[in-house]
Write a protein that holds these residues in place. Structure first.
Motif, PDB file in Angstrom:
ATOM      1  N   ASN A  35       0.868  -1.170   0.000  1.00  0.00           N
ATOM      2  CA  ASN A  35       0.000   0.000   0.000  1.00  0.00           C
ATOM      3  C   ASN A  35       0.908   1.224   0.000  1.00  0.00           C
ATOM      4  O   ASN A  35       1.642   1.468   0.958  1.00  0.00           O
ATOM      5  CB  ASN A  35      -0.899  -0.010   1.240  1.00  0.00           C
ATOM      6  N   LEU A  64      -5.414  -3.157   2.220  1.00  0.00           N
ATOM      7  CA  LEU A  64      -6.062  -2.452   1.109  1.00  0.00           C
ATOM      8  C   LEU A  64      -7.159  -1.493   1.573  1.00  0.00           C
ATOM      9  O   LEU A  64      -7.931  -0.990   0.768  1.00  0.00           O
ATOM     10  CB  LEU A  64      -6.627  -3.471   0.110  1.00  0.00           C
ATOM     11  N   HIS A  67      -7.067   4.441   3.270  1.00  0.00           N
ATOM     12  CA  HIS A  67      -6.030   5.020   4.126  1.00  0.00           C
ATOM     13  C   HIS A  67      -6.450   6.365   4.724  1.00  0.00           C
ATOM     14  O   HIS A  67      -5.875   6.803   5.705  1.00  0.00           O
ATOM     15  CB  HIS A  67      -4.706   5.159   3.364  1.00  0.00           C
TER      16      HIS A  67
END
Length: 176
Positions: A35, A64, A67
């Motif tokens: 990521n 995943l 964020h």
């Protein structure tokens, strides 16, 4: 985590399209991801002995996640199959770099409002059915062409932003 109807439909549609060799293979399926926003990495065997591995799926969902909000969402197994197949078929030796996996509705709307373009109102990212990726050492156009050749869903080509969008929705392609 609950599966909603779109995830189930996307998963069901994507599994046969992931390719007969992958669907029938007894071999374990692995995926290695990075990521780019959090720096988190995970290399996971997410399918083995004829079944998806719940702990690995949950680990991938964490890496995943959105964020911006920290929200997680189950990623469609067919999407993971697609990305793993691209990683294998293209001989990538480094993790798949993920620009965007799951995207919460709040984040999706904020991105739409920012005017950057290319963000669908009802993005498949919000259902765990899409990823924006690149593969170190693999030319972006080659990644796009390989994804399109699989005919597993949508393929968006964003050379200016250095990523390819892949999803397990309806088959279509576009340039961003």
């Amino acid at each position: 985590m609950s599966l909603n109807r779109r995830v189930l439909i996307g998963s069901a549609l994507a599994l046969p399209l992931a390719g007969p060799a992958l669907a029938a293979s007894p071999n374990p399926r692995r995926l290695s991801v990075l990521n780019l926003h959090t720096g988190e990495r995970l290399a996971a065997t997410y399918w083995e002995a004829g079944a998806y591995v719940r702990d690995a799926l949950e680990g991938l969902a964490r890496v995943l996640r959105d964020h911006r909000t920290g929200e997680t969402h189950e990623m469609a197994p067919g999407l993971l199959d697609l990305v793993a197949r691209l990683q294998t078929d293209l001989g990538a030796t480094q993790p798949v770099q993920v620009i965007s996996g799951y995207r919460s509705p709040r984040t999706n709307e904020a991105l739409r409002q920012s005017g950057g373009g290319g963000v669908a109102k009802r993005s498949l990212h919000m259902d765990g059915l899409a990823m924006d990726i690149r593969l170190p050492g693999v030319e972006l156009a080659r990644l796009r062409d390989a994804a399109w050749a699989l005919q597993s869903g949508g393929v968006g080509y964003y050379p200016g932003s250095d990523f390819v969008h892949v999803d397990v929705g309806r088959i279509r392609r576009w340039n961003g």
